[in-house]
Write a protein that holds these residues in place. Structure first.
Motif, PDB file in Angstrom:
ATOM      1  N   PRO A 194     -41.301  72.246 -49.176  1.00  0.00           N
ATOM      2  CA  PRO A 194     -42.376  72.346 -48.581  1.00  0.00           C
ATOM      3  C   PRO A 194     -42.373  71.322 -47.433  1.00  0.00           C
ATOM      4  O   PRO A 194     -43.010  71.351 -46.418  1.00  0.00           O
ATOM      5  N   LEU A 195     -41.838  69.943 -47.682  1.00  0.00           N
ATOM      6  CA  LEU A 195     -41.938  68.996 -46.784  1.00  0.00           C
ATOM      7  C   LEU A 195     -41.194  69.335 -45.568  1.00  0.00           C
ATOM      8  O   LEU A 195     -41.594  69.198 -44.433  1.00  0.00           O
ATOM      9  N   TYR A 196     -39.802  69.836 -45.747  1.00  0.00           N
ATOM     10  CA  TYR A 196     -39.139  70.186 -44.457  1.00  0.00           C
ATOM     11  C   TYR A 196     -39.610  71.368 -43.448  1.00  0.00           C
ATOM     12  O   TYR A 196     -39.745  71.436 -42.415  1.00  0.00           O
ATOM     13  N   ASP A 197     -40.472  72.391 -44.429  1.00  0.00           N
ATOM     14  CA  ASP A 197     -41.079  73.469 -43.877  1.00  0.00           C
ATOM     15  C   ASP A 197     -42.131  72.927 -42.844  1.00  0.00           C
ATOM     16  O   ASP A 197     -42.263  73.426 -41.567  1.00  0.00           O
ATOM     17  N   ALA A 198     -42.960  71.884 -43.208  1.00  0.00           N
ATOM     18  CA  ALA A 198     -43.939  71.627 -42.638  1.00  0.00           C
ATOM     19  C   ALA A 198     -43.695  70.796 -41.207  1.00  0.00           C
ATOM     20  O   ALA A 198     -44.051  70.792 -40.389  1.00  0.00           O
ATOM     21  N   LEU A 199     -42.415  69.873 -41.343  1.00  0.00           N
ATOM     22  CA  LEU A 199     -41.731  69.316 -40.491  1.00  0.00           C
ATOM     23  C   LEU A 199     -41.299  70.294 -39.317  1.00  0.00           C
ATOM     24  O   LEU A 199     -41.505  70.207 -37.991  1.00  0.00           O
ATOM     25  N   HIS A 200     -40.846  71.362 -39.864  1.00  0.00           N
ATOM     26  CA  HIS A 200     -40.153  72.335 -38.831  1.00  0.00           C
ATOM     27  C   HIS A 200     -41.441  72.848 -37.880  1.00  0.00           C
ATOM     28  O   HIS A 200     -40.918  73.617 -36.909  1.00  0.00           O
ATOM     29  N   ASP A 201     -42.480  72.958 -38.534  1.00  0.00           N
ATOM     30  CA  ASP A 201     -43.763  73.500 -37.809  1.00  0.00           C
ATOM     31  C   ASP A 201     -44.308  72.735 -36.656  1.00  0.00           C
ATOM     32  O   ASP A 201     -44.883  73.184 -35.596  1.00  0.00           O
ATOM     33  N   MET A 202     -43.717  71.225 -36.835  1.00  0.00           N
ATOM     34  CA  MET A 202     -44.129  70.356 -36.033  1.00  0.00           C
ATOM     35  C   MET A 202     -43.628  69.710 -34.849  1.00  0.00           C
ATOM     36  O   MET A 202     -44.020  69.177 -33.903  1.00  0.00           O
ATOM     37  N   LEU A 203     -42.163  69.933 -35.083  1.00  0.00           N
ATOM     38  CA  LEU A 203     -41.155  69.256 -34.426  1.00  0.00           C
ATOM     39  C   LEU A 203     -40.211  70.430 -33.751  1.00  0.00           C
ATOM     40  O   LEU A 203     -40.195  71.334 -34.531  1.00  0.00           O
ATOM     41  N   PRO A 205     -37.107  72.280 -33.977  1.00  0.00           N
ATOM     42  CA  PRO A 205     -36.007  72.463 -34.904  1.00  0.00           C
ATOM     43  C   PRO A 205     -34.683  71.762 -34.702  1.00  0.00           C
ATOM     44  O   PRO A 205     -34.486  70.931 -35.671  1.00  0.00           O
ATOM     45  N   ALA A 206     -34.292  71.517 -33.504  1.00  0.00           N
ATOM     46  CA  ALA A 206     -33.149  70.859 -33.382  1.00  0.00           C
ATOM     47  C   ALA A 206     -33.180  69.452 -33.580  1.00  0.00           C
ATOM     48  O   ALA A 206     -32.029  68.685 -33.681  1.00  0.00           O
ATOM     49  N   SER A 207     -34.315  68.744 -33.400  1.00  0.00           N
ATOM     50  CA  SER A 207     -34.689  67.316 -33.573  1.00  0.00           C
ATOM     51  C   SER A 207     -34.591  66.999 -34.953  1.00  0.00           C
ATOM     52  O   SER A 207     -34.451  65.645 -35.001  1.00  0.00           O
ATOM     53  N   VAL A 208     -35.088  68.127 -35.831  1.00  0.00           N
ATOM     54  CA  VAL A 208     -35.328  67.367 -37.250  1.00  0.00           C
ATOM     55  C   VAL A 208     -34.043  66.985 -37.981  1.00  0.00           C
ATOM     56  O   VAL A 208     -34.097  65.867 -38.409  1.00  0.00           O
ATOM     57  N   PRO A 209     -32.948  67.663 -37.748  1.00  0.00           N
ATOM     58  CA  PRO A 209     -31.587  67.033 -38.376  1.00  0.00           C
ATOM     59  C   PRO A 209     -31.219  65.606 -37.940  1.00  0.00           C
ATOM     60  O   PRO A 209     -30.767  64.797 -38.524  1.00  0.00           O
ATOM     61  N   ARG A 210     -31.646  65.619 -36.486  1.00  0.00           N
ATOM     62  CA  ARG A 210     -31.040  64.329 -35.716  1.00  0.00           C
ATOM     63  C   ARG A 210     -32.041  63.162 -36.203  1.00  0.00           C
ATOM     64  O   ARG A 210     -31.568  62.087 -36.510  1.00  0.00           O
ATOM     65  N   LEU A 211     -33.256  63.462 -36.466  1.00  0.00           N
ATOM     66  CA  LEU A 211     -34.090  62.393 -36.847  1.00  0.00           C
ATOM     67  C   LEU A 211     -33.821  62.051 -38.456  1.00  0.00           C
ATOM     68  O   LEU A 211     -33.978  60.947 -38.835  1.00  0.00           O
ATOM     69  N   LEU A 212     -33.553  63.021 -39.143  1.00  0.00           N
ATOM     70  CA  LEU A 212     -33.129  62.841 -40.535  1.00  0.00           C
ATOM     71  C   LEU A 212     -31.748  62.117 -40.709  1.00  0.00           C
ATOM     72  O   LEU A 212     -31.689  61.036 -41.411  1.00  0.00           O
ATOM     73  N   THR A 213     -30.729  62.157 -39.838  1.00  0.00           N
ATOM     74  CA  THR A 213     -29.728  61.586 -39.923  1.00  0.00           C
ATOM     75  C   THR A 213     -29.757  60.247 -39.525  1.00  0.00           C
ATOM     76  O   THR A 213     -29.207  59.199 -40.110  1.00  0.00           O
ATOM     77  N   ALA A 214     -30.750  59.804 -38.403  1.00  0.00           N
ATOM     78  CA  ALA A 214     -30.800  58.518 -38.138  1.00  0.00           C
ATOM     79  C   ALA A 214     -31.839  57.346 -38.967  1.00  0.00           C
ATOM     80  O   ALA A 214     -31.869  56.546 -38.687  1.00  0.00           O
ATOM     81  N   GLY A 215     -32.551  58.478 -39.873  1.00  0.00           N
ATOM     82  CA  GLY A 215     -33.373  57.607 -40.707  1.00  0.00           C
ATOM     83  C   GLY A 215     -34.729  57.558 -40.198  1.00  0.00           C
ATOM     84  O   GLY A 215     -35.607  56.737 -40.816  1.00  0.00           O
ATOM     85  N   THR A 216     -34.924  57.901 -39.360  1.00  0.00           N
ATOM     86  CA  THR A 216     -36.484  58.211 -38.552  1.00  0.00           C
ATOM     87  C   THR A 216     -37.388  58.756 -39.460  1.00  0.00           C
ATOM     88  O   THR A 216     -38.622  58.501 -39.457  1.00  0.00           O
ATOM     89  N   ILE A 217     -36.711  60.019 -40.033  1.00  0.00           N
ATOM     90  CA  ILE A 217     -37.528  60.572 -41.053  1.00  0.00           C
ATOM     91  C   ILE A 217     -36.647  60.561 -42.399  1.00  0.00           C
ATOM     92  O   ILE A 217     -35.469  60.945 -42.192  1.00  0.00           O
ATOM     93  N   GLU A 218     -37.271  60.405 -43.594  1.00  0.00           N
ATOM     94  CA  GLU A 218     -36.644  60.331 -44.693  1.00  0.00           C
ATOM     95  C   GLU A 218     -37.349  61.370 -45.741  1.00  0.00           C
ATOM     96  O   GLU A 218     -38.397  61.028 -45.968  1.00  0.00           O
ATOM     97  N   ILE A 219     -36.775  62.259 -46.555  1.00  0.00           N
ATOM     98  CA  ILE A 219     -37.039  62.961 -47.320  1.00  0.00           C
ATOM     99  C   ILE A 219     -36.218  62.761 -48.727  1.00  0.00           C
ATOM    100  O   ILE A 219     -35.247  62.959 -48.428  1.00  0.00           O
ATOM    101  N   ALA A 220     -37.153  62.004 -49.719  1.00  0.00           N
ATOM    102  CA  ALA A 220     -36.458  62.060 -50.880  1.00  0.00           C
ATOM    103  C   ALA A 220     -37.212  61.797 -51.974  1.00  0.00           C
ATOM    104  O   ALA A 220     -38.374  61.910 -52.094  1.00  0.00           O
ATOM    105  N   PRO A 221     -36.650  62.059 -53.253  1.00  0.00           N
ATOM    106  CA  PRO A 221     -37.538  62.058 -54.325  1.00  0.00           C
ATOM    107  C   PRO A 221     -37.979  60.656 -54.863  1.00  0.00           C
ATOM    108  O   PRO A 221     -37.616  59.830 -54.074  1.00  0.00           O
ATOM    109  N   LEU A 222     -39.032  60.779 -55.658  1.00  0.00           N
ATOM    110  CA  LEU A 222     -39.979  59.525 -55.752  1.00  0.00           C
ATOM    111  C   LEU A 222     -38.926  58.457 -56.333  1.00  0.00           C
ATOM    112  O   LEU A 222     -39.247  57.358 -55.768  1.00  0.00           O
ATOM    113  N   ALA A 223     -38.013  58.845 -57.157  1.00  0.00           N
ATOM    114  CA  ALA A 223     -37.124  57.815 -57.820  1.00  0.00           C
ATOM    115  C   ALA A 223     -36.408  56.984 -56.823  1.00  0.00           C
ATOM    116  O   ALA A 223     -36.087  55.713 -57.128  1.00  0.00           O
ATOM    117  N   TYR A 224     -36.204  57.615 -55.718  1.00  0.00           N
ATOM    118  CA  TYR A 224     -35.573  56.519 -54.504  1.00  0.00           C
ATOM    119  C   TYR A 224     -36.369  55.664 -53.846  1.00  0.00           C
ATOM    120  O   TYR A 224     -35.793  54.780 -53.301  1.00  0.00           O
TER     121      TYR A 224
END
Length: 332
Positions: A194-203, A205-224
């Motif tokens: 659901p968090l990925y889906d929301a991001l894709h609505d607002m950015l 689509p091509a920029s999301v993987p780039r931002l994830l790879t660069a660490g500008t956006i991080e999506i992770a379980p709470l344990a992390y």
């Protein structure tokens, strides 16, 4: 003259000539039909004049609703049937008007504008602007997570934060997580989708993987999040009703300088095992009176999915309340 006639009132509303009546009444008068169904009185339209006739409460209510509809239309924003339904549902005595809520902009992307749809949603996004830590508590479909992600993207674009961190507990998987096929990333992705889906609505689509790879956006379980200090970040904890007391404390104490935290969840949908207490459910009591923290509550009236979702949620709430009452009566 009957007593009912003696209390009947009439009021005429003139819609400005610059405002198309079709935008106010809807295509095929669909908005007008909704108002006639929801408001108990007579609504008569002739040209750009609308005459309201009925008891004083109806006349005042209908006049307030129509004035809010006209105010929204005059900003250039169109109305939908769901928008009109929400305006009827909103508390007209609320200091935040429906028009003010529905015409404020959180984020615009590819011709799509993300806005609050209700006065409680407007309070929520305003609280995010005004506080360092905000809790958004309410049922599914009230925009808790979606609006929080929109505010995070807005903050990133405005360079008020350097990164976005989105997290969720993976409690739904329980002990079964280790038995799911695939890599760790593949195992946890369904719980973060659901968090990925929301991001894709607002950015883009091509920029999301780039931002994830660069660490500008991080999506992770709470344990992390354990052991980290999160500076200059917009941090969202979603589905927080499924955090334990210890996990909630751990998460909140990750807050670093220049950061904003938004915690969202629905305390009626707790999946924790046994007698484990929800960290979110206890938060209003634990943090009561602490400055720079806001607790925003959304209700079934703030549901912005299909209108039927709100009615379903309300029916479940009523069912649970009746069960609780029956249980209390039976134990006396």
């Amino acid at each position: 003259m009957s007593s009912s006639d003696s209390i009947s009132q009439s009021r005429r509303i003139v819609v400005p000539a610059s405002t198309p009546m079709v935008a106010v009444l809807g295509i095929g008068d669909e908005f007008l039909r909704l108002l006639e169904k929801r408001l108990p009185g007579d609504i008569h339209v002739r040209g750009n004049e609308i005459t309201l006739t009925g008891d004083p409460a109806f006349v005042q209510r209908a006049a307030d609703v129509l004035s809010q509809m006209v105010a929204v239309v005059r900003t250039g924003q169109g109305l939908s049937l769901a928008d009109v339904d929400r305006i009827v549902e909103m508390d007209q005595a609320d200091p935040i008007s429906p028009a003010a809520a529905m015409t404020s902009v959180v984020l615009s992307h590819r011709g799509r504008t993300i806005r609050p749809k209700t006065t409680n949603q407007k309070r929520y996004v305003d609280a995010i602007d005004a506080n360092t830590v905000v809790f958004g508590i309410g049922p599914a479909g009230t925009g808790k997570t979606y609006l929080a992600v929109a505010k995070a993207v807005q903050a990133l674009q405005n360079k008020t934060v350097a990164r976005i961190i989105l997290t969720r507990p993976a409690i739904e998987a329980g002990e079964r997580l280790g038995f799911l096929p695939g890599t760790l990333s593949e195992k946890i992705d369904p719980y973060l989708r659901p968090l990925y889906d929301a991001l894709h609505d607002m950015l883009d689509p091509a920029s999301v993987p780039r931002l994830l790879t660069a660490g500008t956006i991080e999506i992770a379980p709470l344990a992390y999040m354990r052991g980290r200090t999160l500076n200059d970040a917009f941090i969202i904890l979603d589905e927080a009703q499924n955090t334990s007391m210890e996990q909630m404390k751990m998460f909140l104490t990750r807050l670093g300088f220049g950061s904003t935290m938004v915690v969202t969840g629905d305390v009626t949908q707790i999946d924790l095992p046994g007698a484990m207490r929800s960290g979110l459910k206890e938060i209003p009591t634990i943090l009561e009176g602490v400055d720079d923290i806001a607790v925003c509550r959304l209700t079934n009236r703030d549901v912005v999915r299909h209108p039927l979702v709100g009615h379903i949620a309300a029916a479940y709430d009523l069912y649970e309340a009746r069960r609780a009452q029956t249980s209390r009566t039976a134990t006396r």
